[in-house]
Write a protein that holds these residues in place. Structure first.
Motif, mmCIF file in Angstrom:
data_model
loop_
_atom_site.group_PDB
_atom_site.id
_atom_site.type_symbol
_atom_site.label_atom_id
_atom_site.label_comp_id
_atom_site.label_asym_id
_atom_site.label_seq_id
_atom_site.Cartn_x
_atom_site.Cartn_y
_atom_site.Cartn_z
ATOM 1 N N PRO A 216 0.952 -1.222 0.023
ATOM 2 C CA PRO A 216 -0.027 0.228 0.094
ATOM 3 C C PRO A 216 0.951 1.385 -0.019
ATOM 4 O O PRO A 216 1.575 1.489 0.957
ATOM 5 N N VAL A 217 0.910 1.883 -0.809
ATOM 6 C CA VAL A 217 1.610 3.200 -1.245
ATOM 7 C C VAL A 217 0.631 4.158 -1.755
ATOM 8 O O VAL A 217 -0.473 3.791 -2.502
ATOM 9 N N GLY A 218 1.227 5.526 -1.455
ATOM 10 C CA GLY A 218 0.384 6.420 -1.673
ATOM 11 C C GLY A 218 0.703 7.208 -3.308
ATOM 12 O O GLY A 218 1.383 6.740 -3.952
ATOM 13 N N ASP A 219 0.310 8.389 -3.505
ATOM 14 C CA ASP A 219 0.615 9.155 -4.615
ATOM 15 C C ASP A 219 1.898 9.356 -4.596
ATOM 16 O O ASP A 219 2.656 9.782 -3.607
ATOM 17 N N VAL A 220 2.634 9.756 -6.013
ATOM 18 C CA VAL A 220 4.058 10.252 -6.097
ATOM 19 C C VAL A 220 4.545 11.446 -5.090
ATOM 20 O O VAL A 220 5.508 11.602 -4.713
ATOM 21 N N THR A 221 3.216 12.144 -4.831
ATOM 22 C CA THR A 221 3.533 13.486 -4.064
ATOM 23 C C THR A 221 3.926 13.289 -2.465
ATOM 24 O O THR A 221 4.384 13.837 -1.887
ATOM 25 N N LYS A 222 3.645 11.816 -2.133
ATOM 26 C CA LYS A 222 3.944 11.631 -0.748
ATOM 27 C C LYS A 222 5.533 11.551 -0.473
ATOM 28 O O LYS A 222 5.902 11.695 0.529
ATOM 29 N N ALA A 223 6.349 11.543 -1.771
ATOM 30 C CA ALA A 223 7.740 11.581 -1.377
ATOM 31 C C ALA A 223 8.406 13.025 -1.905
ATOM 32 O O ALA A 223 9.379 13.046 -1.772
ATOM 33 N N GLN A 224 7.537 14.018 -1.516
ATOM 34 C CA GLN A 224 8.004 15.342 -1.803
ATOM 35 C C GLN A 224 9.085 15.738 -0.989
ATOM 36 O O GLN A 224 9.967 16.466 -1.353
ATOM 37 N N VAL A 225 8.937 15.527 0.282
ATOM 38 C CA VAL A 225 10.085 15.868 1.304
ATOM 39 C C VAL A 225 11.397 15.160 0.898
ATOM 40 O O VAL A 225 12.559 16.010 0.997
ATOM 41 N N HIS A 226 11.459 14.147 0.371
ATOM 42 C CA HIS A 226 12.830 13.414 -0.070
ATOM 43 C C HIS A 226 13.350 14.197 -1.538
ATOM 44 O O HIS A 226 14.407 14.476 -1.656
ATOM 45 N N TYR A 227 12.420 14.633 -2.148
ATOM 46 C CA TYR A 227 12.736 15.265 -3.583
ATOM 47 C C TYR A 227 13.235 16.539 -3.049
ATOM 48 O O TYR A 227 13.946 17.159 -3.733
ATOM 49 N N ASN A 228 12.590 17.238 -2.274
ATOM 50 C CA ASN A 228 13.047 18.881 -1.843
ATOM 51 C C ASN A 228 14.166 18.729 -1.239
ATOM 52 O O ASN A 228 15.122 19.415 -1.291
ATOM 53 N N ASN A 229 14.706 17.563 -0.424
ATOM 54 C CA ASN A 229 16.014 17.531 0.148
ATOM 55 C C ASN A 229 17.099 17.443 -1.020
ATOM 56 O O ASN A 229 18.199 17.901 -0.721
ATOM 57 N N ILE A 230 16.748 16.628 -1.853
ATOM 58 C CA ILE A 230 17.741 16.600 -3.093
ATOM 59 C C ILE A 230 17.885 17.718 -3.672
ATOM 60 O O ILE A 230 19.008 18.140 -4.097
ATOM 61 N N VAL A 231 16.889 18.495 -4.015
ATOM 62 C CA VAL A 231 16.648 19.883 -4.646
ATOM 63 C C VAL A 231 17.689 20.840 -3.893
ATOM 64 O O VAL A 231 18.555 21.638 -4.364
#
Length: 550
Positions: A268-283
């Motif tokens: 059970p996983v959510g939308d791709v936006t649930k990983a936003q915090v990890h994307y923001n950290n890479i950015v």
């Protein structure tokens, strides 16, 4: 160093490298378009390794769906595996076990591993292993292997398809073995609103899909039948197989006719936006945060800078362990809803499949969490990491269903033994059921009534200290001379795992729930049992995790 520690390092990271290399004999060739591809013959097996199947995902093609390979026009040798796709650095920490040996493990996992498995972005290659007698007229069944590694590490080069092909020849049911590399970690499963808007989520799955299209186009040249393809994976590879079964609402696109999953189904996983915090950290860590188009900025970065930022995101061998930042997620197009919701709706490829688990799936991961020594610690971990949105009542019920009683924990059926800490066996039982057993049973509940299915439980290697029948231990049984390999080869040929030389394996139905159970008993290595263990606990976990996807 503790024996269990070495098993974590060698089992999970070095993942059963089973490479048989008898003396090389000849140089077989195959024609692809207008190019001649030269392989190598080893005994009764031909290997063609490291063939590019898509354009290199570098430069502006980074973080984009794979582009089909142009027709082959220049002849080349296919004698060595291609580079692995970028491997996320391993953040292995085993508090309370290693002490001063942490540096040794770091050296083994992040230095020796890198030398043994060179990686890079130019990695989308495919390998084909055939009987040496195969020709374009052979029309042999094809099995396509997808490796595991938590969507963070792994490579096709770690698995010797020659052992599978050799066994199939000996059985008189020859198959062709195919394996591919696919992008991992953030390179393959970057997730955020920006990624969703650009339509570039789940790139690792798209790599696998492109490899399957390559098989349809070219496998005839090697002696394979493109209408008889079985997709097969373990762990993250098995999850990948299951995601192809629900992708496009279950449309196979004619790419495969059957599936085999070892330790993996939709979680059970959510939308791709649930990983936003990890994307923001890479950015943030790459200096792209000031750009109006951060995704475009990430495409232009020096590889080492990007890789360094990716390596700072949570690792499967770190404290978050199975709560992965980078894995297949709902993107609204290819994976239109949560994979488990698609299964519930019957939007699943109607193909025969085999699915199974090891008895003690959670022990490897619980070893990482051995600093959880009290009920309060376990509750805090569930709340902080695993199910942050769970209610107090839900947490209370989970802890009641998975008690601290060490005789009820995993490794199961080992009584008072293997209790590394007061909570170790409890945590192992919880993680194993939540990530593996519960999703498998749920997958079967919503599909076994409509298609031919077989399920198994591996209880072999139960005597392994602290780990029992640990995650990935069934690979010993499916590569090389194992009896699970025999069933898989029968299945690839006949869409039924049964044959005259093996114990009869009954179909799984929701009425009988029969499991082929592999065990260590020499007089009874295989018995038929029922999939009815921990029913209340697994059912509750399934409901809670569906309500609160990761």
């Amino acid at each position: 160093m503790h024996a269990g520690t070495w098993l974590v390092v060698t089992t999970f990271l070095l993942t059963h490298v089973v490479v048989a290399n008898p003396l090389r004999r000849a140089s077989p060739v195959v024609t692809l378009d207008s190019a001649t591809v030269t392989g190598a013959q080893f005994g009764r097996v031909n290997r063609y390794l490291g063939i590019p199947f898509a354009q290199s995902p570098v430069g502006d093609l980074r973080f984009r769906r794979p582009e089909p390979i142009a027709p082959y026009t220049e002849s080349f040798s296919a004698l060595t595996y291609g580079k692995a796709c970028p491997q996320q650095d391993v953040q292995l920490s085993l508090p309370g076990i290693l002490g001063l040996a942490d540096r040794t493990v770091d050296f083994l996992t992040n230095t020796v591993w890198g030398v043994a498995l060179p990686d890079g972005e130019d990695c989308l290659t495919i390998n084909v292993v055939t009987p040496s007698s195969a020709s374009p007229a052979s029309n042999l069944p094809v099995i396509v292997w997808i490796y595991g590694g938590g969507f963070q590490i792994g490579s096709s080069s770690l698995y010797d398809g020659g052992s599978v092909v050799e066994k199939s020849i000996s059985m008189g049911e020859p198959v062709i073995f195919v394996s591919m590399n696919y992008r991992l970690s953030a390179f393959g499963f970057l997730a955020s609103q920006e990624v969703k808007d650009a339509g570039v989520a789940n790139l690792g799955l798209h790599d696998q899909r492109e490899a399957l299209r390559w098989v349809q186009k070219y496998i005839y040249n090697f002696g394979g039948d493109p209408t008889k393809v079985t997709i097969w994976g373990e762990s993250a590879g098995a999850v990948s197989v299951s995601m192809h079964m629900v992708a496009n609402d279950g449309d196979t696109e004619g790419l495969y006719r059957a599936a085999v999953m070892q330790s993996g189904t939709p979680v059970p996983v959510g939308d791709v936006t649930k990983a936003q915090v990890h994307y923001n950290n890479i950015v943030e860590n790459t200096g792209c945060s000031g750009e109006s188009d951060t995704l475009a900025c990430l495409r232009t970065l020096d590889y080492d800078i990007l890789k360094g930022a990716v390596d700072q995101t949570p690792s499967i061998t770190g404290y978050n362990t199975l709560v992965l930042p980078w894995l297949p997620r709902t993107d609204g197009t290819f994976i239109r809803e949560d994979g488990q919701q698609l299964v519930q709706q019957g939007k699943i490829a109607n193909v025969p499949y085999i699915v199974g688990d090891c008895d003690d799936e959670g022990t490897l991961f619980a070893l990482i969490l051995n600093n959880l020594t009290t009920t309060s610690d376990v509750r805090g971990y569930l709340k902080d990491v695993w199910i942050p949105d769970a209610t107090p009542a839900e947490l209370d019920q989970i802890l009641a269903l998975y008690p601290a009683d060490i005789t009820k924990g995993s490794p199961f059926d080992t009584h008072i033994f293997n209790a590394l800490t007061p909570q170790f066996k409890r945590v192992a039982a919880l993680l194993g059921d939540a990530a593996f057993q519960a999703p498998r049973r749920m997958f079967l509940d919503h599909s076994a009534y409509a298609q031919n299915t077989w399920s198994f439980l591996s209880k072999r290697l139960k005597v392994t200290p602290f780990l029992g029948s640990f995650h990935a231990s069934d690979l010993f049984n499916s590569f090389g001379s194992g009896d699970l390999a025999e069933y898989i080869i029968h299945f690839t040929n006949n869409l039924d795992p049964n044959g005259n030389d093996v114990t009869s394996w009954p179909k799984y139905t929701t009425d009988t729930r029969k499991l082929m159970t592999f065990q260590d008993q020499p007089l009874q290595p295989r018995i038929i049992t029922q999939d009815n263990y921990r029913q209340q606990a697994i059912a509750f976990l399934t409901a809670v995790m569906l309500a609160h996807p990761i």
